[in-house]
Design a protein around this motif. Structure first.
Motif, PDB file in Angstrom:
ATOM      1  N   MET A   1      -7.124  -2.892   3.779  1.00  0.00           N
ATOM      2  CA  MET A   1      -5.892  -3.499   4.228  1.00  0.00           C
ATOM      3  C   MET A   1      -5.531  -2.910   5.585  1.00  0.00           C
ATOM      4  O   MET A   1      -5.655  -1.722   5.812  1.00  0.00           O
ATOM      5  CB  MET A   1      -4.777  -3.252   3.213  1.00  0.00           C
ATOM      6  CG  MET A   1      -3.471  -3.894   3.598  1.00  0.00           C
ATOM      7  SD  MET A   1      -2.168  -3.673   2.398  1.00  0.00           S
ATOM      8  CE  MET A   1      -2.666  -4.835   1.162  1.00  0.00           C
ATOM      9  N   SER A   2      -5.047  -3.745   6.461  1.00  0.00           N
ATOM     10  CA  SER A   2      -4.722  -3.308   7.814  1.00  0.00           C
ATOM     11  C   SER A   2      -3.346  -2.648   7.857  1.00  0.00           C
ATOM     12  O   SER A   2      -2.579  -2.671   6.895  1.00  0.00           O
ATOM     13  CB  SER A   2      -4.739  -4.519   8.752  1.00  0.00           C
ATOM     14  OG  SER A   2      -3.671  -5.382   8.425  1.00  0.00           O
ATOM     15  N   PHE A   3      -3.055  -2.100   9.004  1.00  0.00           N
ATOM     16  CA  PHE A   3      -1.754  -1.473   9.231  1.00  0.00           C
ATOM     17  C   PHE A   3      -0.640  -2.500   9.072  1.00  0.00           C
ATOM     18  O   PHE A   3       0.414  -2.199   8.511  1.00  0.00           O
ATOM     19  CB  PHE A   3      -1.716  -0.847  10.631  1.00  0.00           C
ATOM     20  CG  PHE A   3      -0.380  -0.306  11.001  1.00  0.00           C
ATOM     21  CD1 PHE A   3       0.071   0.879  10.451  1.00  0.00           C
ATOM     22  CD2 PHE A   3       0.449  -0.991  11.882  1.00  0.00           C
ATOM     23  CE1 PHE A   3       1.322   1.378  10.778  1.00  0.00           C
ATOM     24  CE2 PHE A   3       1.696  -0.498  12.213  1.00  0.00           C
ATOM     25  CZ  PHE A   3       2.127   0.688  11.666  1.00  0.00           C
ATOM     26  N   PHE A   4      -0.877  -3.710   9.569  1.00  0.00           N
ATOM     27  CA  PHE A   4       0.111  -4.777   9.463  1.00  0.00           C
ATOM     28  C   PHE A   4       0.412  -5.105   7.989  1.00  0.00           C
ATOM     29  O   PHE A   4       1.557  -5.322   7.619  1.00  0.00           O
ATOM     30  CB  PHE A   4      -0.391  -6.026  10.193  1.00  0.00           C
ATOM     31  CG  PHE A   4       0.572  -7.166  10.177  1.00  0.00           C
ATOM     32  CD1 PHE A   4       1.748  -7.107  10.897  1.00  0.00           C
ATOM     33  CD2 PHE A   4       0.311  -8.302   9.426  1.00  0.00           C
ATOM     34  CE1 PHE A   4       2.639  -8.159  10.885  1.00  0.00           C
ATOM     35  CE2 PHE A   4       1.191  -9.357   9.401  1.00  0.00           C
ATOM     36  CZ  PHE A   4       2.360  -9.286  10.137  1.00  0.00           C
ATOM     37  N   GLY A   5      -0.621  -5.125   7.169  1.00  0.00           N
ATOM     38  CA  GLY A   5      -0.431  -5.384   5.740  1.00  0.00           C
ATOM     39  C   GLY A   5       0.394  -4.311   5.055  1.00  0.00           C
ATOM     40  O   GLY A   5       1.270  -4.606   4.240  1.00  0.00           O
ATOM     41  N   TYR A   6       0.125  -3.050   5.395  1.00  0.00           N
ATOM     42  CA  TYR A   6       0.916  -1.953   4.833  1.00  0.00           C
ATOM     43  C   TYR A   6       2.367  -2.028   5.289  1.00  0.00           C
ATOM     44  O   TYR A   6       3.294  -1.761   4.523  1.00  0.00           O
ATOM     45  CB  TYR A   6       0.333  -0.600   5.222  1.00  0.00           C
ATOM     46  CG  TYR A   6      -0.922  -0.241   4.462  1.00  0.00           C
ATOM     47  CD1 TYR A   6      -0.898  -0.096   3.082  1.00  0.00           C
ATOM     48  CD2 TYR A   6      -2.125  -0.037   5.121  1.00  0.00           C
ATOM     49  CE1 TYR A   6      -2.037   0.231   2.375  1.00  0.00           C
ATOM     50  CE2 TYR A   6      -3.273   0.293   4.438  1.00  0.00           C
ATOM     51  CZ  TYR A   6      -3.220   0.422   3.059  1.00  0.00           C
ATOM     52  OH  TYR A   6      -4.348   0.739   2.363  1.00  0.00           O
TER      53      TYR A   6
END
Length: 94
Positions: A1-6
């Motif tokens: 999961m990307s930073f944006f998802g977190y």
């Protein structure tokens, strides 16, 4: 999961927590309506000021008084629960 998802997931958690707290404030408002609270009590005033804009908006659009009972808090709580489920599903999809 990307930073944006977190980041999206954390924002969804914060919104979920705020909405849960708002449900408790609405429940407190409904319980206060059963008694005759002091309108000058600061806690009563804060609860009233936080909940009245939302409850008044629903009361203006829908007739939710049946037999002298105001069902507006129930309708608002149901709407918040629905909004929480939508936010939770969107956060999982990210």
């Amino acid at each position: 999961m990307s930073f944006f998802g977190y980041m999206i997931r954390q924002v969804a958690e914060i919104v979920n927590t705020v909405l849960s707290l708002y449900i408790y404030v609405i429940i407190a408002r409904a319980l206060l309506s059963w008694v005759n609270p002091d309108p000058y009590n600061p806690i009563v005033r804060v609860i009233h000021n936080i909940t009245e804009p939302v409850l008044l908006a629903i009361r203006r659009r829908l007739p939710v008084f049946f037999g002298g009972i105001d069902f507006t808090p129930l309708l608002v709580i149901a709407g918040i629960v629905l909004l929480q489920s939508v936010i939770a599903r969107l956060a999982v999809m990210m």
